[in-house]
Enzyme design. Structure first.
Site, PDB file in Angstrom:
ATOM      1  N   THR A  22       0.841  -1.201   0.000  1.00  0.00           N
ATOM      2  CA  THR A  22       0.000   0.000   0.000  1.00  0.00           C
ATOM      3  C   THR A  22       0.879   1.256   0.000  1.00  0.00           C
ATOM      4  O   THR A  22       0.423   2.348   0.326  1.00  0.00           O
ATOM      5  CB  THR A  22      -0.940   0.004   1.222  1.00  0.00           C
ATOM      6  OG1 THR A  22      -0.143  -0.268   2.392  1.00  0.00           O
ATOM      7  CG2 THR A  22      -2.002  -1.066   1.089  1.00  0.00           C
ATOM      8  N   ASP A  24       3.690   4.035  -1.901  1.00  0.00           N
ATOM      9  CA  ASP A  24       3.593   4.903  -3.065  1.00  0.00           C
ATOM     10  C   ASP A  24       4.049   4.209  -4.355  1.00  0.00           C
ATOM     11  O   ASP A  24       3.436   4.357  -5.410  1.00  0.00           O
ATOM     12  CB  ASP A  24       4.456   6.147  -2.784  1.00  0.00           C
ATOM     13  CG  ASP A  24       4.156   7.239  -3.765  1.00  0.00           C
ATOM     14  OD1 ASP A  24       2.959   7.520  -3.970  1.00  0.00           O
ATOM     15  OD2 ASP A  24       5.112   7.773  -4.356  1.00  0.00           O
ATOM     16  N   LEU A  25       5.136   3.451  -4.264  1.00  0.00           N
ATOM     17  CA  LEU A  25       5.643   2.783  -5.474  1.00  0.00           C
ATOM     18  C   LEU A  25       4.643   1.730  -5.964  1.00  0.00           C
ATOM     19  O   LEU A  25       4.393   1.600  -7.158  1.00  0.00           O
ATOM     20  CB  LEU A  25       7.007   2.134  -5.188  1.00  0.00           C
ATOM     21  CG  LEU A  25       7.706   1.540  -6.410  1.00  0.00           C
ATOM     22  CD1 LEU A  25       8.108   2.635  -7.396  1.00  0.00           C
ATOM     23  CD2 LEU A  25       8.947   0.740  -6.003  1.00  0.00           C
ATOM     24  N   ALA A  26       4.059   1.014  -5.011  1.00  0.00           N
ATOM     25  CA  ALA A  26       3.071  -0.005  -5.375  1.00  0.00           C
ATOM     26  C   ALA A  26       1.896   0.659  -6.102  1.00  0.00           C
ATOM     27  O   ALA A  26       1.396   0.165  -7.118  1.00  0.00           O
ATOM     28  CB  ALA A  26       2.583  -0.726  -4.126  1.00  0.00           C
ATOM     29  N   ASP A 236      21.051   8.129  -3.574  1.00  0.00           N
ATOM     30  CA  ASP A 236      19.742   7.863  -4.177  1.00  0.00           C
ATOM     31  C   ASP A 236      19.860   7.639  -5.687  1.00  0.00           C
ATOM     32  O   ASP A 236      19.176   6.791  -6.244  1.00  0.00           O
ATOM     33  CB  ASP A 236      18.813   9.060  -3.894  1.00  0.00           C
ATOM     34  CG  ASP A 236      17.394   8.843  -4.389  1.00  0.00           C
ATOM     35  OD1 ASP A 236      16.934   7.688  -4.372  1.00  0.00           O
ATOM     36  OD2 ASP A 236      16.743   9.836  -4.797  1.00  0.00           O
ATOM     37  N   HIS A 241      21.481   4.501 -10.171  1.00  0.00           N
ATOM     38  CA  HIS A 241      21.077   4.655 -11.571  1.00  0.00           C
ATOM     39  C   HIS A 241      22.170   5.199 -12.494  1.00  0.00           C
ATOM     40  O   HIS A 241      22.392   4.674 -13.577  1.00  0.00           O
ATOM     41  CB  HIS A 241      19.888   5.608 -11.661  1.00  0.00           C
ATOM     42  CG  HIS A 241      18.755   5.257 -10.748  1.00  0.00           C
ATOM     43  ND1 HIS A 241      18.388   3.967 -10.498  1.00  0.00           N
ATOM     44  CD2 HIS A 241      17.909   6.027 -10.028  1.00  0.00           C
ATOM     45  CE1 HIS A 241      17.350   3.959  -9.662  1.00  0.00           C
ATOM     46  NE2 HIS A 241      17.053   5.202  -9.359  1.00  0.00           N
ATOM     47  N   LYS A 327      17.399  17.549  -7.156  1.00  0.00           N
ATOM     48  CA  LYS A 327      15.969  17.837  -6.988  1.00  0.00           C
ATOM     49  C   LYS A 327      15.718  19.328  -7.186  1.00  0.00           C
ATOM     50  O   LYS A 327      16.597  20.155  -6.955  1.00  0.00           O
ATOM     51  CB  LYS A 327      15.526  17.460  -5.580  1.00  0.00           C
ATOM     52  CG  LYS A 327      15.700  15.981  -5.235  1.00  0.00           C
ATOM     53  CD  LYS A 327      14.680  15.117  -5.930  1.00  0.00           C
ATOM     54  CE  LYS A 327      14.790  13.672  -5.503  1.00  0.00           C
ATOM     55  NZ  LYS A 327      14.092  12.760  -6.417  1.00  0.00           N
TER      56      LYS A 327
HETATM   57  C1  BG6 Z   1      14.245   6.861  -7.802  1.00  0.00           C
HETATM   58  C2  BG6 Z   1      14.749   7.880  -6.821  1.00  0.00           C
HETATM   59  O1  BG6 Z   1      14.979   5.679  -7.710  1.00  0.00           O
HETATM   60  O2  BG6 Z   1      14.342   7.380  -9.108  1.00  0.00           O
HETATM   61  C3  BG6 Z   1      13.934   9.157  -6.918  1.00  0.00           C
HETATM   62  O3  BG6 Z   1      14.644   7.366  -5.484  1.00  0.00           O
HETATM   63  C4  BG6 Z   1      13.930   9.641  -8.359  1.00  0.00           C
HETATM   64  O4  BG6 Z   1      14.446  10.150  -6.045  1.00  0.00           O
HETATM   65  C5  BG6 Z   1      13.539   8.519  -9.318  1.00  0.00           C
HETATM   66  O5  BG6 Z   1      13.006  10.709  -8.457  1.00  0.00           O
HETATM   67  C6  BG6 Z   1      13.707   8.934 -10.766  1.00  0.00           C
HETATM   68  O6  BG6 Z   1      13.222   7.918 -11.592  1.00  0.00           O
HETATM   69  P1  BG6 Z   1      12.462   8.237 -12.949  1.00  0.00           P
HETATM   70  O7  BG6 Z   1      12.263   6.919 -13.622  1.00  0.00           O
HETATM   71  O8  BG6 Z   1      11.189   8.914 -12.564  1.00  0.00           O
HETATM   72  O9  BG6 Z   1      13.382   9.154 -13.694  1.00  0.00           O
END
Ligand code: BG6
Length: 486
Positions: A22, A24-26, A236, A241, A327
């Site tokens: 429940t 946010d990602l889900a 993060d 990424h 951000k």
């Molecule tokens: C997430 C980070 O892994 O990737 C976030 O925790 C970030 O902070 C997000 O906003 C960005 O992903 P995307 O696919 O929306 O560019």
């Protein structure tokens, strides 16, 4: 979104146990993604056991999922929703007993061999407790587990986490998710580089001046203050990424399109990377961050980071890779820009426009509808010899495949259910990235303030000088062309 995915093979029934069901990602990605996998025929025999610390019943979870689908997958038909809804189960409280019972109920509805995938969409500090609950519930054998980043916060904690996970799950069962690796556009880098003869010969230190991996975000904290305060932009985004994308950009040609070959080549890139030194890094914090609810008024967490790093091998020695993300910046973009070296001599006189818009370069846009553009100098029509930057662009949006794009999480869930590790990171890879991060983490430069809506602190220009950041673009991406004017 189209539902046609002709290459899909049904596979055995699959139960996904979703922790943080429940969250946010889900709500935004995982439940809509699973529904899309079901309705597109890629995962036709899926069922989902949800659980979280929130109090829910099966009915209220179904209602939660329904709201999520209406919001994030609005083109779902009533029949598709009903099919999905009957596949949802709930394990109250996430205890070993309730999990075991809910999984048995879900799996009891199917016969024959089955697959089971645990998706840990939980904060890092909760991950180990979940792993232990799975052990206590006897749900380890024959299961796979997806874990969310960050995988530790430095080398020591990453090693501890990996050891604790390995005490319960074998590495072959673990899938560390980095959703950038599931993006259609990230995979297109591999196709672009290794399916064509044209680009690979120029893909090296002789021809390439530098590479930029630039992922500014307009978003702020989005109710994630407590996660972000202890994470910051480097942990993060960069150590996860951006470094993964860097590996796709820099790696040697894998011997095959299989998990081992690709993982090996990516790991070689990480092994060749030089440690990140504090003097090659600009950390920033947007003005107003310290006043956000849940943020320490004296916080030193960076909401912005730009850095220069090097892959010290034969292909890349001396070529800087500039990475930036943060951000509340001016624009949301995700680009990789490869700048080529200038010609050794120029017959074009000063004032002709040569070099005026930076070097010729190739740009990948990692948006869901991937784009690639090659920008170079061309002659402006008319008398004399005036030069200007022109570009050739490819956009998935202009093709008939646009509807077949798989969202990153969908692809990664699908691959994990099949046991395919190609697009996941390994314990070894994660530990190496923390290792090269150690000098920076031990002695981080001070955070510099920046105004929201800008491109970060002024020091970013010194970091890249005499070069310049590609973003903001001088010229916009070409707008979508319709079939008639294509
Ligand atoms: C997430 C980070 O892994 O990737 C976030 O925790 C970030 O902070 C997000 O906003 C960005 O992903 P995307 O696919 O929306 O560019």
């Amino acid at each position: 979104m189209s539902s046609a995915h002709p290459q899909g093979t049904p596979g055995p029934p699959t139960t996904i146990v979703l922790f943080g069901a429940t969250g946010d990602l889900a709500r935004r990605k995982l439940l809509p993604g699973m529904l899309h996998l079901l309705r597109s025929g890629l995962l036709p025999r899926v069922q989902i056991v949800g659980t979280s610390l929130e109090e829910h019943t099966r009915d209220s979870f179904v209602e939660f999922a329904h709201r999520a689908i209406r919001e994030f997958s609005p083109d779902t038909t009533e029949a598709e929703w009903k099919d999905f809804a009957q596949r949802l189960f709930w394990a109250p409280g996430g205890t070993a007993e309730s999990l075991r019972a809910a999984v048995e109920e879900a799996e009891g509805e199917c016969e024959g061999p089955q697959r089971r995938l645990h998706y840990l969409s939980v904060p890092p500090r909760a991950a180990l407790a979940v792993i232990h609950t799975l052990r206590d519930a006897d749900l380890v054998e024959g299961s796979r587990v997806i874990m969310e980043k960050p995988f530790g916060t430095d080398l020591e904690s990453a090693k501890q986490l990996n050891a604790a996970v390995h005490a319960v799950f074998d590495e072959s069962q673990v899938f560390r998710i980095d959703h950038f690796l599931g993006k259609e556009a990230a995979l297109n880098i591999l196709a672009f580089r290794f399916a064509n003869g044209l680009f690979e010969p120029v893909w090296n230190r002789n021809m390439i001046d530098h590479v930029q991996i630039d992922v500014p975000e307009k978003l702020g904290l989005e109710q994630r203050a407590s996660f972000y305060e202890s994470t910051g932009a480097y942990r993060d985004m960069v150590v996860t990424h951006l470094f993964q994308v860097l590996a796709f950009t820099a790696m040697e040609a894998p011997t095959a399109l299989d998990p081992q070959s690709i993982t090996e080549e990516k790991f070689k890139v990480f092994r060749s990377m030089l440690p990140i030194h504090p003097e090659d890094v600009v950390r920033g914090q947007y003005l107003g961050y310290r006043e956000e609810p849940g943020v320490d008024p004296e916080s030193e967490t960076e909401t912005f980071i730009a850095l220069r790093c090097f892959v010290d091998n034969w292909r890349w020695a001396g070529v800087p890779f500039y990475l930036r993300t943060g951000k509340k910046l001016a624009e949301g973009q995700r680009i990789i820009s490869v700048a080529f070296k200038e010609p050794p001599k120029s017959m074009f006189p000063e004032g002709s426009g040569i070099g005026q818009h930076g070097p010729d370069h190739l740009t990948f846009d990692l948006a869901d509808q991937a784009r690639v553009s090659l920008s170079f100098y061309g002659k402006r029509p008319g008398p004399g010899f005036r030069l200007d930057k022109v570009s050739m662009q490819f956009s998935v949006e202009d093709t008939t495949w646009a509807g077949s794009v798989l969202e990153a999480y969908e692809r990664l869930i699908l691959e994990a259910t099949k046991g395919n590790h190609t697009l996941f990171t390994t314990a070894e890879g994660v530990e190496r990235l923390w290792e090269i991060s150690t000098p920076l983490l031990e002695d981080p430069p001070p955070v510099r303030p920046y105004e929201p809506g800008t491109w970060g602190p002024n020091q970013i220009h010194q970091l890249i000088a005499p070069r310049a950041w590609r973003l903001p673009f001088e010229r916009k991406w070409r707008e979508r062309t319709t079939r008639d004017d294509a």
